[in-house]
Motif scaffolding. Structure first.
Motif, mmCIF file in Angstrom:
data_model
loop_
_atom_site.group_PDB
_atom_site.id
_atom_site.type_symbol
_atom_site.label_atom_id
_atom_site.label_comp_id
_atom_site.label_asym_id
_atom_site.label_seq_id
_atom_site.Cartn_x
_atom_site.Cartn_y
_atom_site.Cartn_z
ATOM 1 N N PHE A 7 0.816 -1.172 0.042
ATOM 2 C CA PHE A 7 -0.082 -0.047 0.110
ATOM 3 C C PHE A 7 0.772 1.125 0.054
ATOM 4 C CE2 PHE A 7 -3.328 -3.025 1.234
ATOM 5 C CZ PHE A 7 -4.376 -2.392 0.370
ATOM 6 N N GLU A 28 0.040 3.694 -2.806
ATOM 7 C CA GLU A 28 -0.580 4.906 -2.615
ATOM 8 C C GLU A 28 0.512 6.273 -2.695
ATOM 9 O OE1 GLU A 28 -2.373 4.927 1.525
ATOM 10 O OE2 GLU A 28 -3.849 3.351 0.373
ATOM 11 N N LYS A 29 1.707 5.558 -3.196
ATOM 12 C CA LYS A 29 2.892 6.729 -3.342
ATOM 13 C C LYS A 29 3.112 7.589 -2.015
ATOM 14 C CE LYS A 29 2.130 8.827 -7.277
ATOM 15 N NZ LYS A 29 2.699 9.966 -8.307
ATOM 16 N N GLN A 30 3.134 6.745 -0.784
ATOM 17 C CA GLN A 30 3.225 7.746 0.324
ATOM 18 C C GLN A 30 4.693 7.997 0.437
ATOM 19 O OE1 GLN A 30 1.781 5.652 3.826
ATOM 20 N NE2 GLN A 30 -0.037 5.114 2.829
ATOM 21 N N GLY A 75 2.029 5.313 10.358
ATOM 22 C CA GLY A 75 1.931 6.961 10.156
ATOM 23 C C GLY A 75 3.479 7.485 9.871
ATOM 24 N N ILE A 76 3.348 7.899 8.553
ATOM 25 C CA ILE A 76 4.653 8.322 7.745
ATOM 26 C C ILE A 76 4.423 9.773 7.749
ATOM 27 C CG2 ILE A 76 5.991 8.179 5.791
ATOM 28 C CD1 ILE A 76 5.036 5.548 5.264
ATOM 29 N N SER A 77 5.189 10.712 8.128
ATOM 30 C CA SER A 77 5.611 11.978 7.872
ATOM 31 C C SER A 77 6.569 12.392 6.771
ATOM 32 C CB SER A 77 6.117 12.764 9.266
ATOM 33 O OG SER A 77 5.043 12.859 10.083
ATOM 34 N N ASN A 78 5.885 12.812 5.637
ATOM 35 C CA ASN A 78 6.771 13.167 4.275
ATOM 36 C C ASN A 78 7.021 14.496 4.577
ATOM 37 O OD1 ASN A 78 7.932 13.514 1.871
ATOM 38 N ND2 ASN A 78 6.606 11.694 1.227
#
Lengths: 274, 274, 274, 274, 274, 274, 274
Positions: free
Chosen positions: A116, A120-122, A165-168
């Motif tokens: 995902f 979703e290109k996170q 939870g990724i903070s980009n």
């Protein structure tokens, strides 16, 4: 014995028939499944403008998983056709499956999450992200593991299931924020004017997307009145902008006689005898 | 009784036939599985340039696991052929499997994680890593346990399942970072020039991959203006580089009359009577 | 009724036959399993030079477990042979197994972990270890519980499953590390020379495996310049070495007029009226 | 209808036979199991010198559990003999078992842990222990709950499953440890001599198992040089010993003019105008 | 069709017979179970002197649970007698049971824990307890929820499963503890005599079960020598006793000229030019 | 073929009979279940004086759940009657059930917890509660989610399963507590008299349920003697009462010359040369 | 062989019949299910005034899930009709299902939680929320992932299952709160009048929904008497309002000669010799 022979022939025929049916079913289901996977993946990724290379990676993965499952089912069904007491196989599979299910659930979680994240290109390779307590530049994106290079040079390997939870930090303009304390004796309006001058000088700096501005009295601290400046900068330029603004503010305050006060204390002296 | 005899003969024949089929299946599946494992492992490791020795270790492990599972299935199926009421075996296996599944899931997790750490070359013996709260040099890499030698001499045994997120400090150049505070009375430009001189001296030091540089005013602290210097050094040389730079900066500041200030405080004295 | 008699005789014969087969199977599988366990254990421990006594303990444990499982399977299969409706047994076993599986998973985990701690020789009685938040000398190593004696005299009982990550401080030389702060006014080179003299005196101390050395300026603190000395000592001698070095350094500094500074602060006095 | 009657008679006979077999099996297994439990418990506790009363408690518990399980199996098997569609019973038992298994797993864990705490004699009534965040004297040891009386008078009820890692402070001599800071101006050798005199006075105190000794310079603190004294005392006497030693040290220091320094600070005064 | 009729009649008879057997079994098992529950509960509670009202509550609960389970089994078995394909029921029950098992496990845990808290009399209404992070007077004890009134007036509803470890402050005498710091210049013996006088005055106070006593030098603090006084008071009187003792000690010290010192610091003044 | 026809007819008849039985069973069980739910709910809520509206909500929910389960069982049993190989359905249901069971267990937990919060009236709309780390006024009570409005205006949505332990601040009188520090030089009795005067003034305030009182010396602090005042106020009036009391105490102290002391420190000045 | 032929024909007929029944069942159940989903969704969303677009999204999702499950059941039942030994399929499905169930439970949780967040309108795109440790403006609401833009420009991707408790700061008026400390020497009434004047000036500010007010003495701090002002502002205006009020209060205090005091300390000076 003639009856037995007949029976055996009959059984053999039945087995043959079932085997043929199985192979036909396999031959039909296999390509259909592949096409469905392909189609769903392409249609769902088309909308999100994901690069062709990444789509191919995902497609390959999904078709591999699909094939392994199909072959596994097919083999166990062939066992069943020969009536080789499928019971023990179920028992074995159950015990082994339980052990694997518990032990390898992390692995499955990694792949599901990784899938995902890709879809979703996170995150992309080269982006600056904070996740799972790690902070740095993404160096490699795998289905099981993501590699993040910290700014101190450390290479971190993180199983994808921990990426909760990724903070980009590489998606859009970033905020440059400078808090500056002035003395309680200084005039707030004067200080804000001086700061506004500094801000105006920086507003022509091309690194700033939205010119910095003085937004007011952030707090009445124990030793100083804290003023806050906020601006929007190009991505990854926020730290250098803040550094440059701090230097400029310090110099402007020196020129205008505005003090950045040290910690203050009122001491009531009572003299006593030793 | 003739019917019984016939029936028994028949059953015996059936059992014999099934046993032969089982042995044939085993004889076919066993080498095929081994070859598939070998092939997949070699092809997937070839791309990653993993040493031949490590590939052999992994191969041996996988073929062992494969053999144990196959033998286990084979034995339970032989039981089944003799129609020895496979039910109780399932029950037993279920209860035992449940207990083992819960109790030994850690073991399976260890091996699964260990396998991928080896396969993906996340750490090698002799590298400096931080993981699971431990920090030190990898001394041994096992499928179940990893041994890390802390810098104080302690040898840490860590089950692989706890290696969730590995920070490997031995992959590439490292950052040397020195924060230095100067007085609010000192001229920032002057101090930065002095620091830049120190940096230039170090830039010829072969330990530095990317010469150290003054990057600006990191913060306006309560007692000092903090300047930051950043450089890239060869792996594991970062600490000694930082120590040498600190010494050089202190000496350069002494020569140029720049003060590294002590904590500052403004005290308003009010005299009171005892 | 003759048909019934025949049927019963037949059934009885079948039961007898199955029982005999079961006993034969048991008689064959039991010793084979024991030998396999023995052989695997000895071959795997031979490589690791584990004491004969410990191998016997492990062997006894494994053969016990093996026997209990085999007997359990054997008994349930005998039930099956008499066709005593094995269904309810499965149901009972399932419910009980579930309760036990949940409640006793800690127990199984303890034994599994304990087994590997023994097998991999992670800790030995008498070693100084830190694990699971406890710190002290190992006093007893059990399959379920490990006893660690803290330095304050407390005896800690720790279930083995909590020994996740063991720090063993008794495997090799230990580091003696002394950080010493000097005044910002002192000459760094001078202080390092004095410290180096102290280190050289200690390098002939037989407790030191690798003579202590001054490695440089560890930090520019708020009140002092911190110098670091590192040496390698014999195991468990590191604390006394550090204590002796601290005393020697203090005395050397006194002789050479180098100050270990108190916390420093600059106070700007502003007199106000009461 | 004669056929039916025969069939029914036959079935009734079969049922009777099976019931008899069941009762015989029960009559055989029940006492054997009890004896095995008794024997194992006694042989395993004999080695550990556990009091007869405690062994009886454990034996009673184990035989109770054993009996309940046996009766449960027996009842379900009788149901099975009457061919009363055992399926629904399995279904019911499964659902109920699941609910109980989840809900009551804590209960099972409590008993399993409690059993081993009793068997391994980890704690006894009257001992001073720290476990699960509680600290005090053990007042009652149950299979499900342990009661610990805190020193402030609180009675704590702790389910046994939370007793993960027990620190027992009543097993052997305890350490008395006193850290004492002296001034940087005082002579370390002199202070250590004075302390050694105090220690020698205490070494004749019968509460001390191993006379207290000065072991050296524990740290070079920010305001004082910290010396450490360690001794071994009788159990539970360590606190009073430490209190008495502190008093004696303070008085010896007063007599010898050695100062226990207050926190020190160097203040650089800069006078400014109001 | 005659054969069919016979078959149907036969089946109907079988069903009838089974139903009758079922009802008889139910009629026998139901009262026996109830009596066993009653007997066990009364015999186990008699030993613990639990009030009759509480025993009735527990008995009612247990018999309710028992009845629901029995009826559930009975109904599913009736379904089985009609041979209404019990398979789907199992399937449904399994799925529903799984969902409920997971979702309602908290509920079951609450009741199980609540049951034992009642049975073991761990807390009573009106007692002062600390548990699950809450602190106050127990206001209501339920099988699912316990209500605790905090001292600030808040009413806390706590599911029983969170009551892991209960600290009951209403079971016996409580400790009153006062730590008092005296100056390093004061004579320790003198201060202890003054404190002992205060303690003796309080020892006649009827709130004290065991008269307060000075136990010695608790610590040599950075600014004061800390002396400790400990006494045993009646339950819930400890706070007021401590308050009264603090007031008395302060007044006794004032009379005897013993100082409770403020935080101390030695400042080395270095004058610098502005 | 006549035999087949008969067989089919027979089977068809059997199916018809079973279907009719099923429908009858459904028609009987459905209303009975509904009535039982209704009755239990009303009888159990009557005792707790829950509003009619809330009882209807709960009743509707319970009957809905009951209906869905019944229909689900009914449908699967019809499948079973047609002998449509119920096996695969079980398999499907098992897999899907497993996925749902794991994924939706939170949902079931939410509803179960929500149900009991409603039934036990733990919170009501408009009450001030602290739970799950949130603090504010309950704005909406749902079966799945509870909405709490923080005092800063934020609206918090909290899944009910996180409401583990609810602190309800709107059930009864609240405590107003003021701690006030006086100088070590002031007379404690005098200060307590002054405070008592203030308390008496407030005791006529109708917001106070139980007039505030001085309860004594709460602590001998490092700079002041802390006195404590406690009173019981009407719900939600505690903060304003505390604010008003603080103001009154400050003014009373000013009038009576009692000092609320600043932090105190004794500084020993040692002059050194720069 | 005629018998066999008949049997096969018969079986073929049976299979055909079952297939037809299956297709009919599918054709009936499929549209009914869809309609039920549609109807339930619309009726339940109508009450909550959810936009038509969002309802369509939810409807599409639910119907997709429903279709996949139905097709899966249908396919497995067709397998069953051909009597292709459904056992292995169950075994395979069980093992695979277990692995997926464990690994993908996060995925199911995400979707279930996401569904309810959408349905209950807990957050909308553009709202300012705090959840799962993230804080910012909602940028995208997905069924699996929610994107929140932090104020510093970072884009956070959060799996929905971590959104346990959502604090929505965009639902209604927000509180502006300013705490201001005045000197112990200042008159509280005077300061409150000055503050009230400032509040009255702001009460005409249209950003304020409920004019700010002085509510009293919040605390008697160690250095100052803290007064609190509270007002209700329009959403998202609270920070700027607070900043403006701080500036206005500081200026009003300057005009009225009210001091915002620095930290205070009483120092008792004791002169000692160096």
């Amino acid at each position: 014995m003639s009856f037995n022979l007949e029976g055996i022939t009959e059984v053999a025929l039945g087995i043959g028939l079932k085997l043929i049916l199985l192979f036909i079913a396999y031959a039909i289901i296999n390509p259909i499944g592949r096409k469905i996977i392909s189609k769903i993946l392409h249609s769902s990724t088309n909308k999100k403008k994901i690069s062709e290379a990444r789509v191919l990676t995902l497609e390959k993965l999904l078709i591999n998983i699909y094939s392994y499952i199909l072959i596994f089912i097919f083999i166990t069904m062939i066992f069943g056709v020969f009536e080789l007491e499928i019971g023990p196989l179920i028992a074995s599979a159950g015990v082994v499956g339980l052990a694997i299910g518990f032990g390898a659930q992390g692995l499955v979680s990694d792949v599901v999450t990784g899938f995902f994240i890709l879809l979703e290109k996170q995150i992309e390779v080269g982006e600056y992200v904070t996740t799972a307590g790690y902070d740095g530049i993404v160096e490699e994106l795998g289905l099981r593991t993501t590699q993040i290079r910290s700014f101190d040079g450390t290479l971190n390997f993180i199983p994808n299931r921990h990426l909760e939870g990724i903070s980009n930090h590489s998606r859009g303009t970033m905020r440059a924020l400078v808090d500056i304390g002035i003395s309680y004796n200084d005039n707030i309006d004067h200080a804000m004017q001086v700061l506004q001058h500094v801000c105006e000088a920086f507003s022509t700096d091309e690194r700033f997307v939205d010119g910095p501005q003085v937004i007011g009295v952030q707090s009445l601290g124990s030793s100083d009145v804290v003023l806050r400046i906020i601006g929007q900068t190009q991505n990854m330029e926020q730290w250098q902008c803040e550094r440059d603004m701090r230097k400029a503010i310090k110099e402007a305050f020196d020129q205008n006689g505005i003090e950045i006060p040290f910690p203050q204390q009122v001491t009531h002296i009572v003299k006593e005898e030793a």
